[in-house]
Motif scaffolding. Structure first.
Motif, PDB file in Angstrom:
ATOM      1  N   UNK A 149       0.836  -1.212   0.000  1.00 31.86           N
ATOM      2  CA  UNK A 149       0.000   0.000   0.000  1.00 31.86           C
ATOM      3  C   UNK A 149       0.865   1.254   0.000  1.00 31.86           C
ATOM      4  N   UNK A 150       1.884   1.268   0.822  1.00 33.67           N
ATOM      5  CA  UNK A 150       2.790   2.424   0.878  1.00 33.67           C
ATOM      6  C   UNK A 150       3.498   2.602  -0.462  1.00 33.67           C
ATOM      7  N   UNK A 151       3.967   1.506  -1.032  1.00 38.69           N
ATOM      8  CA  UNK A 151       4.649   1.577  -2.327  1.00 38.69           C
ATOM      9  C   UNK A 151       3.704   2.113  -3.411  1.00 38.69           C
ATOM     10  N   UNK A 152       2.463   1.622  -3.435  1.00 37.89           N
ATOM     11  CA  UNK A 152       1.482   2.110  -4.416  1.00 37.89           C
ATOM     12  C   UNK A 152       1.225   3.603  -4.244  1.00 37.89           C
ATOM     13  N   UNK A 153       1.050   4.026  -3.001  1.00 39.74           N
ATOM     14  CA  UNK A 153       0.776   5.446  -2.736  1.00 39.74           C
ATOM     15  C   UNK A 153       1.954   6.320  -3.169  1.00 39.74           C
ATOM     16  N   UNK A 154       3.164   5.898  -2.831  1.00 44.78           N
ATOM     17  CA  UNK A 154       4.340   6.700  -3.188  1.00 44.78           C
ATOM     18  C   UNK A 154       4.582   6.710  -4.698  1.00 44.78           C
ATOM     19  N   UNK A 155       4.386   5.580  -5.346  1.00 39.13           N
ATOM     20  CA  UNK A 155       4.579   5.514  -6.794  1.00 39.13           C
ATOM     21  C   UNK A 155       3.593   6.423  -7.518  1.00 39.13           C
ATOM     22  N   UNK A 156       2.313   6.338  -7.163  1.00 39.79           N
ATOM     23  CA  UNK A 156       1.309   7.193  -7.805  1.00 39.79           C
ATOM     24  C   UNK A 156       1.581   8.664  -7.501  1.00 39.79           C
TER      25      UNK A 156
END
Length: 184
Positions: A149-156
């Motif tokens: 979830x953190x990776x998805x949020x940071x990537x977007x």
């Protein structure tokens, strides 16, 4: 409830959502007339029109959150029944998200000035992407789901200057500074 019955009910719920969206006048597919698996960042008009785009990670995170919510409140129920609750919430959001009120809210309070709502195809796949997240959270350790979830949020955030967190913030409590930053 048996897994096959849950699957049937889930498919009926998704079909009903498609019917409601079509009855609301939503476009079945992109007005461009073709379907893409992935909408690249330079195709702003294609966002929310095809199978996946930079908002897909937000729907996967919805699945993480719904899994944990239903695990907390319906822990003793089978995972298929909990998934039906998640489908219901995501489908309801897709209907509300494509109402004139929310579309106009996005246009007025977020960076999505030209947002016209989702195609029915995109809304349908948003539900499926949520289910991907739901079942990922069911099978994976909590730490890995949180990390994803953190990776998805940071990537977007890095790629499109938007993500689930900012989306919720800007819909509920819009900040001019955030809107200006997102507009880049």
């Amino acid at each position: 409830m048996s897994p096959s019955k849950c699957l049937l009910i889930g498919l009926i719920m998704i079909a009903a959502t498609i019917g409601i969206l079509l009855a609301m006048g939503r476009m079945p597919i992109c007005e461009c007339g073709y379907v893409l698996f992935w909408t690249p960042t330079d195709d702003v008009s294609g966002t929310s029109q095809h199978i996946a785009d930079w908002y897909t990670p937000s729907h996967i995170i919805h699945g993480f959150l719904f899994y944990w919510f239903f695990w907390l409140v319906l822990r003793k129920r089978p995972v298929g029944e909990r998934a039906l609750g998640a489908i219901f919430i995501e489908a309801a959001w897709e209907i509300v998200e494509n109402s004139p009120w929310i579309i106009n809210r996005y246009r007025e309070e977020t960076m999505a000035v030209g947002y016209a709502g989702d195609s029915v195809l995109n809304s349908t796949f948003d539900i499926w992407w949520m289910l991907v997240g739901f079942f990922f959270a069911w099978r994976m350790p909590v730490w890995l789901t949180i990390l994803a979830a953190i990776a998805f949020e940071l990537l977007a955030l890095w790629v499109i200057r938007d993500n689930l967190t900012l989306n919720v913030l800007m819909l509920t409590y819009p900040l001019d500074a955030v809107k200006a930053w997102q507009g880049g």
